[in-house]
Design a protein around this motif. Structure first.
Motif, PDB file in Angstrom:
ATOM      1  N   SER A  22      -9.799  -3.738   0.629  1.00 38.93           N
ATOM      2  CA  SER A  22      -9.167  -3.497   1.940  1.00 38.93           C
ATOM      3  C   SER A  22      -8.631  -3.990   3.242  1.00 38.93           C
ATOM      4  CB  SER A  22      -9.057  -1.286   1.868  1.00 38.93           C
ATOM      5  OG  SER A  22      -8.490  -1.118   0.761  1.00 38.93           O
ATOM      6  N   ASN A  23      -9.435  -5.198   3.135  1.00 36.40           N
ATOM      7  CA  ASN A  23     -10.568  -5.710   4.366  1.00 36.40           C
ATOM      8  C   ASN A  23      -9.507  -7.121   5.072  1.00 36.40           C
ATOM      9  OD1 ASN A  23     -12.834  -4.337   4.435  1.00 36.40           O
ATOM     10  ND2 ASN A  23     -13.921  -6.601   4.260  1.00 36.40           N
ATOM     11  N   ASP A  24      -9.414  -6.352   6.140  1.00 35.40           N
ATOM     12  CA  ASP A  24      -7.655  -7.431   7.268  1.00 35.40           C
ATOM     13  C   ASP A  24      -8.415  -8.855   6.802  1.00 35.40           C
ATOM     14  OD1 ASP A  24      -6.049  -8.384   9.391  1.00 35.40           O
ATOM     15  OD2 ASP A  24      -7.041  -8.133  10.789  1.00 35.40           O
ATOM     16  N   GLN A  33      -3.849  -2.109   3.614  1.00 35.22           N
ATOM     17  CA  GLN A  33      -4.663  -0.694   3.726  1.00 35.22           C
ATOM     18  C   GLN A  33      -4.557   0.763   3.456  1.00 35.22           C
ATOM     19  OE1 GLN A  33      -6.324  -1.700   8.476  1.00 35.22           O
ATOM     20  NE2 GLN A  33      -8.043  -3.642   6.983  1.00 35.22           N
ATOM     21  N   TRP A  42     -10.412  -2.988   9.570  1.00 39.68           N
ATOM     22  CA  TRP A  42      -9.088  -2.246   9.749  1.00 39.68           C
ATOM     23  C   TRP A  42      -9.119  -3.570  10.442  1.00 39.68           C
ATOM     24  CZ3 TRP A  42      -8.782   1.068   6.100  1.00 39.68           C
ATOM     25  CH2 TRP A  42      -9.385   2.392   5.679  1.00 39.68           C
ATOM     26  N   ASP A 102      -5.901  -4.256  -0.929  1.00 43.11           N
ATOM     27  CA  ASP A 102      -4.637  -3.485  -0.781  1.00 43.11           C
ATOM     28  C   ASP A 102      -4.374  -3.720   0.962  1.00 43.11           C
ATOM     29  OD1 ASP A 102      -4.508  -0.953   0.480  1.00 43.11           O
ATOM     30  OD2 ASP A 102      -6.099  -0.738   0.724  1.00 43.11           O
ATOM     31  N   ILE A 108     -15.099  -0.490   6.185  1.00 39.85           N
ATOM     32  CA  ILE A 108     -13.811  -1.347   6.032  1.00 39.85           C
ATOM     33  C   ILE A 108     -13.529  -2.144   7.714  1.00 39.85           C
ATOM     34  CG2 ILE A 108     -11.514  -1.719   5.014  1.00 39.85           C
ATOM     35  CD1 ILE A 108     -12.691   0.668   3.237  1.00 39.85           C
ATOM     36  N   ALA A 140      -7.479   2.362   0.704  1.00 46.70           N
ATOM     37  CA  ALA A 140      -8.880   2.943   1.602  1.00 46.70           C
ATOM     38  C   ALA A 140      -7.997   3.698   1.783  1.00 46.70           C
ATOM     39  CB  ALA A 140      -8.508   2.047   2.253  1.00 46.70           C
ATOM     40  N   GLN A 141      -7.088   4.181   3.128  1.00 50.12           N
ATOM     41  CA  GLN A 141      -6.890   5.840   4.203  1.00 50.12           C
ATOM     42  C   GLN A 141      -6.879   6.597   3.187  1.00 50.12           C
ATOM     43  OE1 GLN A 141      -4.688   5.279   7.890  1.00 50.12           O
ATOM     44  NE2 GLN A 141      -4.964   2.985   8.136  1.00 50.12           N
TER      45      GLN A 141
END
Length: 197
Positions: free
Chosen positions: A77-79, A110, A182, A107, A180, A113-114
């Motif tokens: 889910s990383n930027d 994100q 964000w 993802d 993570i 992940a949230q």
């Protein structure tokens, strides 16, 4: 390295839904795994030293327990603007290099992940056949730069208990890793800004 711990989602939580592309662009959803004896969801990435530390054991563990009927899925889910090493193309290369024989999903928003309240990489969530959470926490007690190879002891014990229809004893120890990454301005309320490894 600054470390971030799991949020420890409440046991019994139903696995939040997802529909995300794998490294081939195929959409994979939570419900694709119904009918399995369990589902292990791992929030992970390519560049994190904590993930790199457990990667060989994760590949072994996934092969072993998939053969026993437990589905495994990895989610990054990383930027990727800030961390291009975690891009889907690099995920494809990493999966091949590490020998991951499970879907590795991206993802982009994100949101998944949230929905899991995922906080770190790696972050492990084990669900039973009804997709109810039975374990969340560390793979084992090893960490990078300790000179100790991971053996997956905690996660293996949880998987074995699940497959034997036994309850998984508590307490579960939180996983520890890099936070993570964000997107700026999109950090969830549970994000600890001190965790910046």
């Amino acid at each position: 390295m600054v470390r971030t711990a799991s949020t420890m989602l409440p046991l019994g939580t139903e696995a939040p839904n997802f529909s995300l592309p794998d490294t081939q662009g195929k959409l994979i959803s939570r419900d694709d795994f119904r009918g399995q004896r369990g589902l292990l969801v791992v929030f992970m990435c390519n560049h994190c030293p904590y993930v790199k530390h457990v990667a060989p054991e994760l590949a072994r563990l996934a092969d072993e327990y998939q053969a026993k009927g437990v589905a495994v899925v990895g989610i990054s889910s990383n930027d990727i603007v800030a961390h291009p090493d975690d891009s889907p193309e690099m995920m494809k290369q990493e999966a091949a290099a590490q020998g991951y024989h499970f879907p590795y999903l991206y993802d982009a928003t994100q949101a998944v992940a949230q929905s899991y309240k995922a906080a770190c990489t790696p972050d492990f969530y084990l669900f039973d056949a009804d997709l109810k959470l039975v374990y969340r926490g560390q793979m084992d007690g090893t960490r990078p730069k300790q000179g100790v190879e991971p053996d997956g002891a905690d996660l293996r014990a949880a998987l074995d208990a699940l497959l034997a229809n036994r309850s998984i004893p508590e307490p579960h120890k939180p996983s520890i890793g890099c936070n993570i990454k964000w997107k700026s301005g999109a950090e969830p309320e549970y994000f600890n800004s001190a965790g910046t490894a």
